[in-house]
Motif scaffolding. Sequence first.
Motif, PDB file in Angstrom:
ATOM      1  N   ASN A  20       0.828  -1.212   0.000  1.00  0.00           N
ATOM      2  CA  ASN A  20       0.000   0.000   0.000  1.00  0.00           C
ATOM      3  C   ASN A  20       0.859   1.257   0.000  1.00  0.00           C
ATOM      4  N   GLN A  21       0.220   2.327  -0.449  1.00  0.00           N
ATOM      5  CA  GLN A  21       0.896   3.621  -0.455  1.00  0.00           C
ATOM      6  C   GLN A  21       1.082   4.091   0.996  1.00  0.00           C
ATOM      7  N   LYS A  22       2.346   4.390   1.332  1.00  0.00           N
ATOM      8  CA  LYS A  22       2.585   4.873   2.691  1.00  0.00           C
ATOM      9  C   LYS A  22       3.287   6.216   2.619  1.00  0.00           C
ATOM     10  N   SER A  23       2.919   7.102   3.496  1.00  0.00           N
ATOM     11  CA  SER A  23       3.631   8.369   3.484  1.00  0.00           C
ATOM     12  C   SER A  23       3.988   8.782   4.905  1.00  0.00           C
ATOM     13  N   GLY A  24       5.231   9.153   5.046  1.00  0.00           N
ATOM     14  CA  GLY A  24       5.721   9.595   6.343  1.00  0.00           C
ATOM     15  C   GLY A  24       5.235  11.005   6.623  1.00  0.00           C
ATOM     16  N   ASP A  25       5.066  11.300   7.873  1.00  0.00           N
ATOM     17  CA  ASP A  25       4.627  12.638   8.242  1.00  0.00           C
ATOM     18  C   ASP A  25       5.794  13.399   8.853  1.00  0.00           C
ATOM     19  N   VAL A  26       5.636  14.699   8.863  1.00  0.00           N
ATOM     20  CA  VAL A  26       6.639  15.538   9.499  1.00  0.00           C
ATOM     21  C   VAL A  26       6.135  15.906  10.891  1.00  0.00           C
ATOM     22  N   ASN A  27       6.911  15.581  11.884  1.00  0.00           N
ATOM     23  CA  ASN A  27       6.554  15.887  13.256  1.00  0.00           C
ATOM     24  C   ASN A  27       7.665  16.687  13.910  1.00  0.00           C
ATOM     25  N   LEU A  28       7.556  16.827  15.198  1.00  0.00           N
ATOM     26  CA  LEU A  28       8.489  17.681  15.895  1.00  0.00           C
ATOM     27  C   LEU A  28       9.351  16.897  16.887  1.00  0.00           C
ATOM     28  N   SER A  29      10.616  17.251  16.946  1.00  0.00           N
ATOM     29  CA  SER A  29      11.484  16.722  17.981  1.00  0.00           C
ATOM     30  C   SER A  29      12.092  17.919  18.699  1.00  0.00           C
ATOM     31  N   TYR A  30      12.160  17.829  19.998  1.00  0.00           N
ATOM     32  CA  TYR A  30      12.794  18.919  20.721  1.00  0.00           C
ATOM     33  C   TYR A  30      13.543  18.363  21.932  1.00  0.00           C
ATOM     34  N   GLY A  31      14.595  19.043  22.299  1.00  0.00           N
ATOM     35  CA  GLY A  31      15.376  18.541  23.418  1.00  0.00           C
ATOM     36  C   GLY A  31      16.584  19.407  23.664  1.00  0.00           C
ATOM     37  N   VAL A  32      17.503  18.852  24.402  1.00  0.00           N
ATOM     38  CA  VAL A  32      18.692  19.620  24.736  1.00  0.00           C
ATOM     39  C   VAL A  32      19.920  18.705  24.648  1.00  0.00           C
ATOM     40  N   LEU A  33      20.994  19.264  24.120  1.00  0.00           N
ATOM     41  CA  LEU A  33      22.248  18.522  24.010  1.00  0.00           C
ATOM     42  C   LEU A  33      23.302  19.232  24.841  1.00  0.00           C
ATOM     43  N   VAL A  34      24.110  18.440  25.508  1.00  0.00           N
ATOM     44  CA  VAL A  34      25.232  19.019  26.231  1.00  0.00           C
ATOM     45  C   VAL A  34      26.478  18.436  25.608  1.00  0.00           C
ATOM     46  N   SER A  35      27.408  19.290  25.188  1.00  0.00           N
ATOM     47  CA  SER A  35      28.623  18.714  24.621  1.00  0.00           C
ATOM     48  C   SER A  35      29.853  19.186  25.358  1.00  0.00           C
ATOM     49  N   TYR A  36      30.826  18.301  25.331  1.00  0.00           N
ATOM     50  CA  TYR A  36      32.105  18.575  25.958  1.00  0.00           C
ATOM     51  C   TYR A  36      33.153  18.589  24.864  1.00  0.00           C
ATOM     52  N   ASN A  37      33.872  19.684  24.757  1.00  0.00           N
ATOM     53  CA  ASN A  37      34.867  19.812  23.705  1.00  0.00           C
ATOM     54  C   ASN A  37      36.173  19.170  24.150  1.00  0.00           C
ATOM     55  N   LEU A  38      36.530  18.098  23.453  1.00  0.00           N
ATOM     56  CA  LEU A  38      37.769  17.400  23.800  1.00  0.00           C
ATOM     57  C   LEU A  38      38.958  18.232  23.357  1.00  0.00           C
ATOM     58  N   VAL A  97      32.306  15.532  22.208  1.00  0.00           N
ATOM     59  CA  VAL A  97      31.400  14.427  22.455  1.00  0.00           C
ATOM     60  C   VAL A  97      30.164  15.027  23.101  1.00  0.00           C
ATOM     61  N   ARG A  98      29.005  14.484  22.713  1.00  0.00           N
ATOM     62  CA  ARG A  98      27.797  15.097  23.259  1.00  0.00           C
ATOM     63  C   ARG A  98      26.715  14.088  23.558  1.00  0.00           C
ATOM     64  N   SER A  99      25.877  14.452  24.462  1.00  0.00           N
ATOM     65  CA  SER A  99      24.736  13.631  24.821  1.00  0.00           C
ATOM     66  C   SER A  99      23.610  14.567  25.227  1.00  0.00           C
ATOM     67  N   GLY A 100      22.485  13.992  25.561  1.00  0.00           N
ATOM     68  CA  GLY A 100      21.372  14.839  25.944  1.00  0.00           C
ATOM     69  C   GLY A 100      20.096  14.053  25.978  1.00  0.00           C
ATOM     70  N   ILE A 101      19.015  14.738  25.872  1.00  0.00           N
ATOM     71  CA  ILE A 101      17.727  14.059  25.890  1.00  0.00           C
ATOM     72  C   ILE A 101      16.764  14.855  25.028  1.00  0.00           C
ATOM     73  N   SER A 102      15.942  14.119  24.292  1.00  0.00           N
ATOM     74  CA  SER A 102      14.948  14.827  23.511  1.00  0.00           C
ATOM     75  C   SER A 102      13.711  13.961  23.319  1.00  0.00           C
ATOM     76  N   ASN A 103      12.665  14.623  22.961  1.00  0.00           N
ATOM     77  CA  ASN A 103      11.406  13.956  22.710  1.00  0.00           C
ATOM     78  C   ASN A 103      11.210  13.914  21.199  1.00  0.00           C
ATOM     79  N   VAL A 104      10.929  12.738  20.661  1.00  0.00           N
ATOM     80  CA  VAL A 104      10.741  12.619  19.217  1.00  0.00           C
ATOM     81  C   VAL A 104       9.342  12.089  18.940  1.00  0.00           C
TER      82      VAL A 104
END
Lengths: 177, 453
Positions: B244-262, B268-275
């Motif tokens: 069947n025809q399938k189409s992806g939708d565009v949704n929102l992701s938001y969050g925060v990243l914390v990075s440490y500059n080596l 290197v970075r990590s964080g948390i977000s909602n997708v």
Amino acid sequence: MTLEELILNCKKQDLKAQEELYKKFSSILFSVCLKYSRDYHEAEDNLQDAFITILSRIEQFKGKGSFEGWMKRITVNTVLQKYRKQRVYNLSNEEQIEEEGEIEIEVSAIPLDFLLKIVQELPDRYRLVFTMYVLDSYPHKEISEEMGITVGTSKSNLARARKILRVKIEDYREEEK
Amino acid sequence: MKEKKNIDDLFKEGFKNFEASPSPHVWENIQAKLSAKDSDKKVIPLWIKWGGVAALLALLLTVGNAVFNNSENNIPPVITEENSDVNKALVNENKVDAIEIVSEEKSIPIETVDNSSEEKGKIKKSSDKTSSVNEAVAKNETIIKRDNDIPVTSDKKAVVEENDTNNIPKEVIPETNKTETEVAKTDESNKRSIFDAINEKEDEAVVVSNNKPDKRWDINPNIAPVYYSSLGEGSSIDPTFSDNQKSGDVNLSYGVLVSYNLNKRLSVRSGISNVNLSYSTTGIELGIGPVSAATQSIEYNKTTNVLIVVDSGTLNATSSDDVFGDVTPKSTSGEASINQKLSYLEMPLELKYALVNNKIGVNLIGGFSTLFLNNNEVFVEAGDFNETLGKANNLSSLSFTTNIGLGLNYSFSQKLMINIEPMFKYQLNPYSDSSVEYKPYYIGVYSGLSFKF
């Protein structure tokens, strides 16, 4: 190894135990598959799927009731699910089909091969209802729930199945004469 | 033997002790499938391992770098060497005088032992001073001048004192005076060599600080439109919808990243977000019927009269034989679609490498994310009609993605930067049922501000 030990080892995904379990029960489960499937080949496919399901869900068997019954149940469900997947819907009202009384036939020795063959030749749902009701003694209510049909439909399917089987047995007897 | 018999009994009796052995290849197939399943399962631990390795590596780099950097801040090894060189140069150039002074001291009787040890202490102190003030050229100059003066004058004093107590011949006094003036002379040449040394040192310092990021940490709240789609044919809802025809939708992701500059290039970075992700499948029709006739992967809340979704044309293919279930078709206005909506909590672990690192930066980003299933829903839409069917029961509650992307940034100041990062994330094990042929990925253009500190 007792059955309990065998089950325990199967829960640990021990391949030897799994093979032993298969050897022990494959013929019983295969007979279930033969009764519910369209032919020998599909029965083998279904046995394969059912046994994999059994092994993957063996954790869920808590020792209540018979293990053999539990395996048979999974096997029947696997087959039901398979033929359920091939979904074709009948929108006519099957409950209107009249129930026939008990059909009696003359019996002389009829080979089991032949009986199996004509059961397998039944249309999917007739075969499933007939096997569940007659061979495995499920009540109509349970059949209707398992198959997603009404009790009336289950009964009329059974009647149709009997009718077809009787004709085939009579034909067979004609040929024998 | 002829007797009239109920057909049910005929079959019951016939099948009473019915058993049949399947052919051996059935077990072979089962074995093959079992081992295939095992290797499927290994995918997750492998990724956990890799993730662990990556995290450990990042940790080691972070800690190692921090330790290394601390010692650099206190006394950079390069600079101390320089200092000793400077001191050596100083000593060499003062050689003549020093020898003279030493020879003088040698001629001084016993009590000078104290003096010389005092002098040693002073010289040590002065060398400490030079190393600690190595960046201040002017200061250095004066200190070194003073340093050179002090021991000499104290020598003088000592000599004078000793003169009093030990009766050293008078010639010594003018001689020490002479060394004083000589030292003053050599100051000229010392100055030059110190300047050179300091210049060199500064060059070195520049090289060292080049690899050191201005700010170690940055925090980056971001938001992204994400597009969800699949690399494979197939449907996560039901195999019958594969084509069947399938189409992806565009949704929102938001969050925060914390990075440490080596260092200046690698962080290197990590964080948390909602997708939030969703896609819709069309080419379906709807009916009402029992749950057993409905799609297996949906967990309905009720068992009868549920909304059943089937491939277009299935409901009308009426057949008296191959029948299954009593489903009443439901007429809909407009094209019907079945939609799957998912929401994940995403925790990425990524490395970012700067290809260009100026006011405008270009970065390569790679890593993976851990996804925790938060919410999921399957619903049907047709024109104005909208109904939730239930939850999909074939989703993994814990899954992983591999991430790759390109980061572009523009620095407004030392502390503030704007980022745009198109990212591609491929889901590794989105479904608990490995037979699902839907291979989802999502693309997001993450934009946000980075605050450095």
